[in-house]
Design an enzyme around this catalytic site. Structure first.
Site, PDB file in Angstrom:
ATOM      1  N   GLU A 157      15.545  24.842  57.776  1.00 48.57           N
ATOM      2  CA  GLU A 157      14.284  24.504  58.433  1.00 48.57           C
ATOM      3  C   GLU A 157      14.058  25.354  59.678  1.00 48.57           C
ATOM      4  O   GLU A 157      12.962  25.882  59.884  1.00 48.57           O
ATOM      5  CB  GLU A 157      14.273  23.023  58.862  1.00 48.57           C
ATOM      6  CG  GLU A 157      14.431  22.044  57.724  1.00 48.57           C
ATOM      7  CD  GLU A 157      15.862  21.582  57.521  1.00 48.57           C
ATOM      8  OE1 GLU A 157      16.054  20.390  57.225  1.00 48.57           O
ATOM      9  OE2 GLU A 157      16.787  22.400  57.643  1.00 48.57           O
ATOM     10  N   CYS A 160      16.705  19.583  63.433  1.00 45.39           N
ATOM     11  CA  CYS A 160      15.562  20.169  62.734  1.00 45.39           C
ATOM     12  C   CYS A 160      14.290  19.365  62.978  1.00 45.39           C
ATOM     13  O   CYS A 160      13.211  19.942  63.136  1.00 45.39           O
ATOM     14  CB  CYS A 160      15.868  20.273  61.246  1.00 45.39           C
ATOM     15  SG  CYS A 160      17.191  21.459  60.908  1.00 45.39           S
TER      16      CYS A 160
END
Length: 163
Positions: A69, A100
């Site tokens: 991510e 993330c």
């Protein structure tokens, strides 16, 4: 003030996120072949055009922040020439972790679509719900369960082989 954002469960038949999730799954499979935990991510702009994709690279780069991510967000920001990813969607094979989720909040993505839930470290509803926390300055729509069986199978196969 932003309206309340709720979890949206994917429609297994008519889900518009399936093509992007298949691309994320391809990245995750590449990560597994490289000895990384198989997670892949794709960033789409508001029109659905792919801006960037990435897979976990922690082992290869010796970087604890090299989650799929985060890398996909960095690449999408470079393509757009700005850190704000307003209107964008991140599609990822595994529910984002707290790190993330923080990066996703800071980047102002509109939507996060994920496949498999992460019951140990998930920060989009499983353990925490950072992406929709009303105390933060930005909240994203969350769509869960897109191609979840495929995402789960890839992770299960990886961990079975490595343990």
């Amino acid at each position: 003030m932003q309206p309340e954002v709720r979890a949206v469960h994917a429609d297994p038949v008519r889900d518009p996120w399936r093509p992007a999730m298949r691309a994320a799954l391809a990245e995750a499979a590449e990560a597994a072949r490289a000895g990384e935990i198989p997670v892949g991510a794709v960033v789409l702009d508001a029109s659905g055009t792919e801006l960037a994709r990435a897979r976990n690279e922690r082992e290869a780069t010796h970087d604890p922040t090299a989650h799929a991510e985060v890398l996909a967000l960095r690449r999408a920001a470079a393509v757009r020439g700005e850190w704000r990813l307003t209107g964008c969607t991140l599609v990822v094979t595994l529910e984002p972790c707290p790190m993330c989720a923080g990066a996703l909040t800071q980047s102002r993505v509109e939507r996060v679509v994920y496949g498999a839930r992460d019951p140990k470290a998930g920060a989009a509803g499983s353990q925490w719900d950072l992406l929709r926390d009303r105390r933060l300055n930005h909240r994203a729509e969350v769509v869960e369960g897109v191609l979840a069986p495929e995402s789960t199978a890839l992770l299960d196969a990886f961990f079975t082989a490595t343990r």
